[in-house]
Design an enzyme around this catalytic site. Sequence first.
Site, PDB file in Angstrom:
ATOM      1  N   ILE A 477       0.831  -1.210   0.000  1.00  0.00           N
ATOM      2  CA  ILE A 477       0.000   0.000   0.000  1.00  0.00           C
ATOM      3  C   ILE A 477       0.866   1.262   0.000  1.00  0.00           C
ATOM      4  O   ILE A 477       0.355   2.365   0.158  1.00  0.00           O
ATOM      5  CB  ILE A 477      -0.994   0.013   1.181  1.00  0.00           C
ATOM      6  N   ILE A 639      16.751  -3.228  10.129  1.00  0.00           N
ATOM      7  CA  ILE A 639      16.069  -2.453   9.100  1.00  0.00           C
ATOM      8  C   ILE A 639      16.488  -3.005   7.738  1.00  0.00           C
ATOM      9  O   ILE A 639      17.655  -2.926   7.351  1.00  0.00           O
ATOM     10  CB  ILE A 639      16.433  -0.953   9.216  1.00  0.00           C
ATOM     11  N   PRO A 642      16.836   0.931   4.807  1.00  0.00           N
ATOM     12  CA  PRO A 642      16.853   2.191   5.561  1.00  0.00           C
ATOM     13  C   PRO A 642      16.200   3.352   4.810  1.00  0.00           C
ATOM     14  O   PRO A 642      15.716   4.290   5.436  1.00  0.00           O
ATOM     15  CB  PRO A 642      18.351   2.456   5.761  1.00  0.00           C
ATOM     16  N   THR A 644      13.427   3.246   2.485  1.00  0.00           N
ATOM     17  CA  THR A 644      11.958   3.193   2.549  1.00  0.00           C
ATOM     18  C   THR A 644      11.485   3.201   4.002  1.00  0.00           C
ATOM     19  O   THR A 644      10.423   3.738   4.308  1.00  0.00           O
ATOM     20  CB  THR A 644      11.420   1.955   1.819  1.00  0.00           C
ATOM     21  N   VAL A 713       8.034  -0.972  10.622  1.00  0.00           N
ATOM     22  CA  VAL A 713       8.059   0.462  10.936  1.00  0.00           C
ATOM     23  C   VAL A 713       6.893   1.233  10.311  1.00  0.00           C
ATOM     24  O   VAL A 713       6.909   2.461  10.280  1.00  0.00           O
ATOM     25  CB  VAL A 713       9.386   1.111  10.462  1.00  0.00           C
ATOM     26  N   GLY A 714       5.881   0.531   9.822  1.00  0.00           N
ATOM     27  CA  GLY A 714       4.793   1.214   9.121  1.00  0.00           C
ATOM     28  C   GLY A 714       4.034   2.211   9.977  1.00  0.00           C
ATOM     29  O   GLY A 714       3.488   3.184   9.467  1.00  0.00           O
ATOM     30  N   GLU A 715       3.976   1.965  11.256  1.00  0.00           N
ATOM     31  CA  GLU A 715       3.114   2.781  12.105  1.00  0.00           C
ATOM     32  C   GLU A 715       3.831   3.565  13.193  1.00  0.00           C
ATOM     33  O   GLU A 715       3.335   4.587  13.662  1.00  0.00           O
ATOM     34  CB  GLU A 715       2.031   1.876  12.727  1.00  0.00           C
TER      35      GLU A 715
HETATM   36 MO1  MOS Z   1      -2.879  -0.255   9.335  1.00  0.00          MO
HETATM   37  S1  MOS Z   1      -4.075   0.981  10.429  1.00  0.00           S
HETATM   38  O1  MOS Z   1      -2.992  -1.727  10.143  1.00  0.00           O
HETATM   39  O2  MOS Z   1      -3.402  -0.239   7.769  1.00  0.00           O
END
Ligand code: MOS
Length: 750
Positions: A477, A639, A642, A644, A713-715
């Site tokens: 995404i 990581i 590093p 992205t 590390v997405g959130e």
């Molecule tokens: Mo995330 S809020 O788990 O897309």
Amino acid sequence: MTHLPPMTTRSTTYIGVPTSRVDGRVKVTGTAKYAAEYNLAGLAHGFVITSAIARGRIRRIDASDALAVDGVIDVITHETRPKLASSDDKYHDDVAPPGVPYRPLYDDKIRWSGQPVALVVAEDLETARYAASFVQIEYQRDEHVTDVDAERERAYVPPKERGGMGPAEDAGDAAQAFADAEVKVEAEYRTPIEHHNPMETHATTAVWEGDGQITVFDKTQGVKNSQQYVANVFGYRPDKVHVMAPYVGGAFGLALRPGYQLVLAVMATRALKRSVRVALTRQQMFTLSYRPSTIQKLALGARHDGTLTSWRHETVAITSRHEDYQDNVVNWSRQLYACPASALDYKLVKLDLATPCDMRAPGGTTGLYAIECAMDELAYAVGIDPLELRLKNYSDKDQSENKPYTSKELRACYRHGAERFGWSRRSHAPRSMREGRELVGWGMATGIWEAMQMKAGAKVALGMNGDLEIASAFADIGPGTYTMATQIAADMLGVPIYNVTTKLSDSTFPQAPVEGGSWTTASLGCAVREACQGIRRELLRLAQEMDGSPLADCGLDDVAFADGRIRAKDDPARAVAVADVMRAGGAERITQEATAEPSEDESHAKFTHSAIFAEVRVDEELGLIRVTRVVNAVAAGRIINPKTAASQVMGGVVGGIGMALLEETFVDHALGRPMNHNLAEYHVPANADVHDIDVIFVEEKDDLINPLGVKGVGEIGIVGTAAAIANAVFHATGKRVRDLPITIDKVLGA
Ligand code: MOS
């Protein structure tokens, strides 16, 4: 901005090396297709009509005038729709909360303003939209409530079943400990409804494939979730539903659950026996779902020296009438701060709105805002530097389950972050760092997020010419999933990344959960690693079958795969080319499919941590706030990329700036619907609002979490950021604003 070393071009070592997105070119050149961009022969276009009232029933729908418009093919309503599944179970997708899932166009009932009530299908979008204005709808309007304060008394403890969390556990006697505390801080914080606002609006292009099967290009974070849902709702065999979402223009959680446009597009395609696209408008994106608002009461008791003795955190969050959406707002303090007595409480209030859904670090983002502001208030109550207060109360174990961590380099985050930011030069007193007409404020906060892994599969195929192909149903995404998978496979098999083709987000590929929860790199990365291990094993077997093999006595651990060769680690001269091995073994292609699962070892707690430092400059006369500097130091295990990864954290910080200063959905309680349902009036940070963001990844070696040692590390980048900014605003102005966003009126007001 972050400074990164240049990308390496020759080596076949990619893990840990800043690597540009392998899908970057198709994205910036516009070649990457999104769900609403598949132009098929005979494609019809659907336009959604949404409810004008927040609660009640549809008395009558008259579509005759719309149907008379040239180019209109059909108007589908709850009265004219094709057959749909009748049991709630069939509508329960992978990530649905407890409750009764909404069924698009199922009946005459209106549950929220903005719910779809009809789909106008025409030869082109403009005609469909125009004709929609002629559909007459009479409602029976019932009283609705969209104001949390009006319902607060009826707050309830949510059910635990089906992914619900139920009540939190208490420790010790927090009330007594608070009564006995030498220093007390009590405050109530508020966070508003926020909307995800991904660039790509929700859309589905459904392809008519004849009876019994269907293909859809869907805006989704999980093609397998959409596939199963469509199969359940319309009665297809799951393998006859083909869902693809190779590129997703942002989602932030909004596309975790199947959107109603998916049902409408498939419904219309079945009814008309021709392909149909349904794309939502930007305004309609504001009545899909949202981050729930919260009211959070914190009560902290401490000794004069700042040692915590009591912690209470009570939250009231909102949900819809029909579902008990929950996120983890309160269960964080016992991971972060040592405290003998604590009471955590989480309740919901039902409103006549759409069901909320996960939005980037759901719960953590709102919870840590309040937790970290309360810690700042305590720092001022006891007269201790905010960073020192956190170190004083640092917890080396997860007190909620009495477990050590697989790793927790939060102290290093504090140290490196503070150093980079220059925290030691801060003067503690509010309003003490003025520069010209601007008040300067420095604030900090802690961030924490779960480090999860989900069961997921990947298939990897190596060709004799050195080409490598990876396939998994996982989505990308935006975080760089294509690139991460490519790097890991290239590294493991010693081929240049240019030889690797990664294919994602197709329901015919190996099983994967939704992309969310920051779990993709751990989950997919480990699956790719497993599959590559299988290929390595096979290659070594074939190499050892060669006449006079130089690797005859080597085990898998004794050899390295690099530069298209397999060689003995202790003697690089003993090597064979992979192409020669495959030729000798008559293997044109070696394919391995693997599924990786999280470890069953539950003896350690698994979390990602961060320390955020923010500088604000406040124009004292105008109340304007600028976030001029943010340093976010993250401990997230290894990581993989590093470049992205830093982008993910930076994007999270930008989201945190929005949360702190700009983002807020205003609901008109008389109409029961969002008023500022557009990007002109719902403010998100634009370039001029974003200044220096410095991302640091501190060294964190974690051998327990998973074979790759990664946490995701997405959130984490958004968690704590709003608190750091809010604390900086207090430091600058001496004014404690406890409801987000911190707007000019609140800073200037009494
Ligand atoms: Mo995330 S809020 O788990 O897309």
